[in-house]
Design a protein around this motif. Structure first.
Motif, PDB file in Angstrom:
ATOM      1  N   THR A  90      67.769 -63.825  70.202  1.00 46.09           N
ATOM      2  CA  THR A  90      69.130 -63.676  69.688  1.00 46.09           C
ATOM      3  C   THR A  90      70.098 -63.342  70.818  1.00 46.09           C
ATOM      4  OG1 THR A  90      68.330 -62.960  67.520  1.00 46.09           O
ATOM      5  CG2 THR A  90      70.606 -62.385  68.098  1.00 46.09           C
ATOM      6  N   ASP A  91      69.691 -62.423  71.678  1.00 40.94           N
ATOM      7  CA  ASP A  91      70.533 -62.051  72.816  1.00 40.94           C
ATOM      8  C   ASP A  91      70.743 -63.238  73.753  1.00 40.94           C
ATOM      9  OD1 ASP A  91      72.046 -60.272  74.337  1.00 40.94           O
ATOM     10  OD2 ASP A  91      70.330 -59.640  75.535  1.00 40.94           O
ATOM     11  N   ILE A 127      73.763 -64.382  76.310  1.00 37.48           N
ATOM     12  CA  ILE A 127      73.512 -64.691  77.716  1.00 37.48           C
ATOM     13  C   ILE A 127      73.959 -66.109  78.079  1.00 37.48           C
ATOM     14  CG2 ILE A 127      71.749 -64.913  79.498  1.00 37.48           C
ATOM     15  CD1 ILE A 127      70.175 -62.714  78.034  1.00 37.48           C
ATOM     16  N   ILE A 128      73.543 -67.089  77.286  1.00 38.43           N
ATOM     17  CA  ILE A 128      73.916 -68.471  77.601  1.00 38.43           C
ATOM     18  C   ILE A 128      75.426 -68.675  77.517  1.00 38.43           C
ATOM     19  CG2 ILE A 128      73.718 -70.873  76.848  1.00 38.43           C
ATOM     20  CD1 ILE A 128      70.802 -70.337  76.197  1.00 38.43           C
ATOM     21  N   PRO A 129      76.100 -68.221  76.451  1.00 35.37           N
ATOM     22  CA  PRO A 129      77.569 -68.363  76.436  1.00 35.37           C
ATOM     23  C   PRO A 129      78.250 -67.646  77.595  1.00 35.37           C
ATOM     24  CG  PRO A 129      76.754 -67.908  74.227  1.00 35.37           C
ATOM     25  CD  PRO A 129      75.591 -67.725  75.161  1.00 35.37           C
ATOM     26  N   ASN A 134      81.254 -68.133  82.708  1.00 38.47           N
ATOM     27  CA  ASN A 134      81.555 -67.517  84.001  1.00 38.47           C
ATOM     28  C   ASN A 134      81.004 -68.273  85.207  1.00 38.47           C
ATOM     29  OD1 ASN A 134      82.864 -64.688  83.432  1.00 38.47           O
ATOM     30  ND2 ASN A 134      81.277 -64.964  81.878  1.00 38.47           N
ATOM     31  N   TYR A 135      80.188 -69.292  84.961  1.00 35.57           N
ATOM     32  CA  TYR A 135      79.638 -70.084  86.055  1.00 35.57           C
ATOM     33  C   TYR A 135      79.857 -71.570  85.763  1.00 35.57           C
ATOM     34  CZ  TYR A 135      77.462 -65.885  87.915  1.00 35.57           C
ATOM     35  OH  TYR A 135      77.260 -64.632  88.443  1.00 35.57           O
ATOM     36  N   ARG A 136      79.843 -72.364  86.808  1.00 43.26           N
ATOM     37  CA  ARG A 136      80.069 -73.802  86.649  1.00 43.26           C
ATOM     38  C   ARG A 136      78.756 -74.476  86.270  1.00 43.26           C
ATOM     39  NH1 ARG A 136      82.166 -72.922  91.606  1.00 43.26           N
ATOM     40  NH2 ARG A 136      80.827 -74.531  92.556  1.00 43.26           N
ATOM     41  N   THR A 137      78.485 -74.481  84.990  1.00 45.52           N
ATOM     42  CA  THR A 137      77.223 -75.002  84.484  1.00 45.52           C
ATOM     43  C   THR A 137      77.395 -76.376  83.854  1.00 45.52           C
ATOM     44  OG1 THR A 137      77.470 -74.079  82.263  1.00 45.52           O
ATOM     45  CG2 THR A 137      76.525 -72.641  83.949  1.00 45.52           C
ATOM     46  N   LEU A 138      76.327 -77.139  83.862  1.00 52.29           N
ATOM     47  CA  LEU A 138      76.234 -78.344  83.042  1.00 52.29           C
ATOM     48  C   LEU A 138      75.684 -77.881  81.697  1.00 52.29           C
ATOM     49  CD1 LEU A 138      74.727 -80.690  85.774  1.00 52.29           C
ATOM     50  CD2 LEU A 138      77.016 -80.889  84.769  1.00 52.29           C
ATOM     51  N   VAL A 177      65.328 -76.236  69.985  1.00 53.48           N
ATOM     52  CA  VAL A 177      65.053 -77.471  70.714  1.00 53.48           C
ATOM     53  C   VAL A 177      66.344 -78.115  71.199  1.00 53.48           C
ATOM     54  CG1 VAL A 177      63.978 -79.752  70.539  1.00 53.48           C
ATOM     55  CG2 VAL A 177      62.930 -77.791  69.399  1.00 53.48           C
ATOM     56  N   ASP A 178      67.445 -77.846  70.512  1.00 54.27           N
ATOM     57  CA  ASP A 178      68.732 -78.414  70.920  1.00 54.27           C
ATOM     58  C   ASP A 178      69.298 -77.756  72.169  1.00 54.27           C
ATOM     59  OD1 ASP A 178      69.039 -76.027  69.359  1.00 54.27           O
ATOM     60  OD2 ASP A 178      71.178 -76.455  69.216  1.00 54.27           O
ATOM     61  N   LYS A 179      68.679 -76.669  72.646  1.00 52.10           N
ATOM     62  CA  LYS A 179      69.213 -75.917  73.795  1.00 52.10           C
ATOM     63  C   LYS A 179      68.481 -76.186  75.104  1.00 52.10           C
ATOM     64  CE  LYS A 179      72.375 -73.315  71.682  1.00 52.10           C
ATOM     65  NZ  LYS A 179      72.305 -73.876  70.330  1.00 52.10           N
ATOM     66  N   PHE A 180      67.183 -76.543  75.051  1.00 49.65           N
ATOM     67  CA  PHE A 180      66.380 -76.620  76.268  1.00 49.65           C
ATOM     68  C   PHE A 180      65.578 -77.919  76.322  1.00 49.65           C
ATOM     69  CE2 PHE A 180      66.619 -72.182  74.857  1.00 49.65           C
ATOM     70  CZ  PHE A 180      67.251 -71.593  75.951  1.00 49.65           C
ATOM     71  N   ALA A 181      65.576 -78.557  77.505  1.00 48.73           N
ATOM     72  CA  ALA A 181      64.770 -79.762  77.707  1.00 48.73           C
ATOM     73  C   ALA A 181      63.560 -79.498  78.595  1.00 48.73           C
ATOM     74  CB  ALA A 181      65.619 -80.869  78.322  1.00 48.73           C
ATOM     75  N   TYR A 182      63.544 -78.364  79.308  1.00 53.96           N
ATOM     76  CA  TYR A 182      62.440 -78.027  80.205  1.00 53.96           C
ATOM     77  C   TYR A 182      61.922 -76.639  79.826  1.00 53.96           C
ATOM     78  CZ  TYR A 182      64.482 -81.791  83.015  1.00 53.96           C
ATOM     79  OH  TYR A 182      65.002 -82.994  83.447  1.00 53.96           O
ATOM     80  N   VAL A 183      60.599 -76.538  79.644  1.00 57.47           N
ATOM     81  CA  VAL A 183      59.997 -75.296  79.165  1.00 57.47           C
ATOM     82  C   VAL A 183      58.791 -74.975  80.046  1.00 57.47           C
ATOM     83  CG1 VAL A 183      58.978 -74.106  77.190  1.00 57.47           C
ATOM     84  CG2 VAL A 183      60.706 -75.896  76.820  1.00 57.47           C
ATOM     85  N   CYS A 184      58.785 -73.779  80.646  1.00 57.14           N
ATOM     86  CA  CYS A 184      57.726 -73.393  81.582  1.00 57.14           C
ATOM     87  C   CYS A 184      57.093 -72.070  81.154  1.00 57.14           C
ATOM     88  CB  CYS A 184      58.278 -73.262  82.996  1.00 57.14           C
ATOM     89  SG  CYS A 184      59.014 -74.779  83.633  1.00 57.14           S
ATOM     90  N   SER A 185      55.839 -72.138  80.766  1.00 52.85           N
ATOM     91  CA  SER A 185      55.089 -70.949  80.345  1.00 52.85           C
ATOM     92  C   SER A 185      54.163 -70.531  81.470  1.00 52.85           C
ATOM     93  CB  SER A 185      54.292 -71.270  79.072  1.00 52.85           C
ATOM     94  OG  SER A 185      53.402 -70.220  78.757  1.00 52.85           O
ATOM     95  N   TYR A 186      54.367 -69.330  81.991  1.00 56.38           N
ATOM     96  CA  TYR A 186      53.544 -68.802  83.068  1.00 56.38           C
ATOM     97  C   TYR A 186      52.641 -67.700  82.502  1.00 56.38           C
ATOM     98  CZ  TYR A 186      57.349 -70.867  85.913  1.00 56.38           C
ATOM     99  OH  TYR A 186      58.291 -71.712  86.459  1.00 56.38           O
TER     100      TYR A 186
END
Length: 387
Positions: free
Chosen positions: A250-251, A256-258, A263-267, A293-302
């Motif tokens: 939720t956070d 965080i994303i908004p 505040n940064y020049r993001t795509l 799924v509409d927010k992320f195209a790359y997912v990395c689980s460590y």
């Protein structure tokens, strides 16, 4: 006149007393250099404790478990250990049974529960995370409005040239550290900034912004309300673990994303947004990605996973249409060490994904649940993002 004379006399006494006060200060102890990395890759650790009865070196990740140290005539305890395999390791001292950091070392392991110092053993050829003579990005601390009226903290890496090419926009990697780690750990221990500096200079990785949040907003809220921090999660598949992951999600999604996009020049689209994490942060990564799924195209689980039971209960949106999932996620990465206590669960999850025809990239290395392995996972995944 008498009063003025008394004041002048008192002032004279005060001036005369200054040198005496200065001379009465206790002498400083001997100057301690610690740790000292020797040419043969042994390391000399030292700690000033003239009144201690015992001092032990604790560095289990490089094989030093309660190693006795020897005191010299000046009260400095020392031991030389190794040789040690090149990498970055946490260590501490146990002084009469009390574990402490190395006061002679400014490099420490950011963590909620323990405060270890860090020692880096350099390799013969520069490691991918070594400081090199290349253009460097910037690391910035940010505060943002977080959940339940609290103030959250993130560490943000911007790539070389970010402040010069003021019209250029960048993809973003949201990178979440593990249980009891902080927003600083991927920077200070994982060396993500230096790895990207080097990879970008070599053309291995694309320039990107990396946002490193604190993965435990409940602890931040408790801290700001002067309450006790919540206990650590023991069962990673429990309802409490899922609930806390949802709280962080939720956070992340609503704050965080908004904040980052503002505040940064993001795509600011899913094709240019990645999420990854280690341990607890890996579980948060998978749940946040599968729920959004509409927010992320790359997912990395460590070194993390979601149990097949939870997948069947909460994430049929991922497994019901594997063709769509495989198209949605340009990368679904799973990294694990064979000695990691989460190895069995990770293998079961990967087997489940295979049975469901979900594409993923598996990376198996030796070693355990350590930040030495995290750097290996980063080395594998950073070049794959946003390609």
């Amino acid at each position: 006149m008498k009063l003025k004379a008394i004041i002048r006399l008192f002032g004279l006494f005060a001036i005369l007393a200054i040198p005496k006060i200065g001379r009465s200060q206790p002498p400083r102890g001997p100057f301690v250099v610690s740790p000292k990395v020797n040419p043969d890759k042994t390391v000399t650790f030292s700690y000033l404790a003239p009144n201690a009865s015992t001092v032990l070196l604790g560095g289990g990740q490089f094989g030093a478990v309660d190693v006795p140290m020897t005191k010299n005539a000046e009260g400095v305890w020392s031991v030389t250990f190794g040789p040690i395999k090149p990498d970055i390791y946490p260590y501490s001292f146990k002084v009469d049974g009390v574990t402490v950091m190395d006061p002679a070392n400014v490099n420490f392991f950011p963590n909620e529960r323990f405060k270890g110092s860090l020692v880096e053993i350099p390799s013969d050829s520069p490691a991918i995370y070594a400081l090199r003579n290349v253009p460097h990005g910037a690391v910035t601390y940010e505060y943002y409005p977080s959940v339940e009226g609290s103030t959250g903290t993130i560490v943000v890496y911007t790539p070389p040239g970010y402040n010069k090419e003021t019209s250029k926009k960048y993809p973003v990697y949201y990178l979440i550290s593990g249980t009891t780690d902080t927003e600083e750990t991927f920077w200070k221990v994982g060396k993500t900034n230096l790895m990207l500096d080097n990879m970008i200079a070599e053309g291995i990785a694309k320039p990107m912004i990396v946002v490193m949040p604190y993965g435990n907003p409940a602890a931040r809220i408790a801290e700001q309300k002067s309450l006790s921090k919540p206990t650590d999660i023991v069962n990673r598949d429990s309802e409490d673990a899922v609930r806390r992951a949802k709280f962080f999600e939720t956070d992340l999604i609503t704050n965080i994303i908004p904040y980052t996009d503002k505040n940064y020049r993001t795509l600011a689209n899913r094709d240019n947004r990645a999420i990854g994490g280690f341990s607890r942060g890996g579980g948060q990564t998978l749940r946040a990605a599968f729920n959004n799924v509409d927010k992320f195209a790359y997912v990395c689980s460590y070194a993390s996973y979601i149990s097949p039971a939870e997948m069947d209960k909460n994430f049929t949106n991922i497994t019901a249409n594997p063709d769509k999932t495989n198209k949605d996620f340009k990368l679904l990465f799973s990294g694990i060490g064979t000695e990691d206590f989460l190895y069995k669960g990770t293998v079961e999850w990967e087997t489940y994904l295979k049975e469901k025809k979900i594409n993923y990239k598996s990376y198996v290395t030796d070693g355990g649940h350590t930040w030495m392995n995290v750097k290996k996972y980063l080395n594998e995944t950073l070049p794959l993002l946003f390609k």
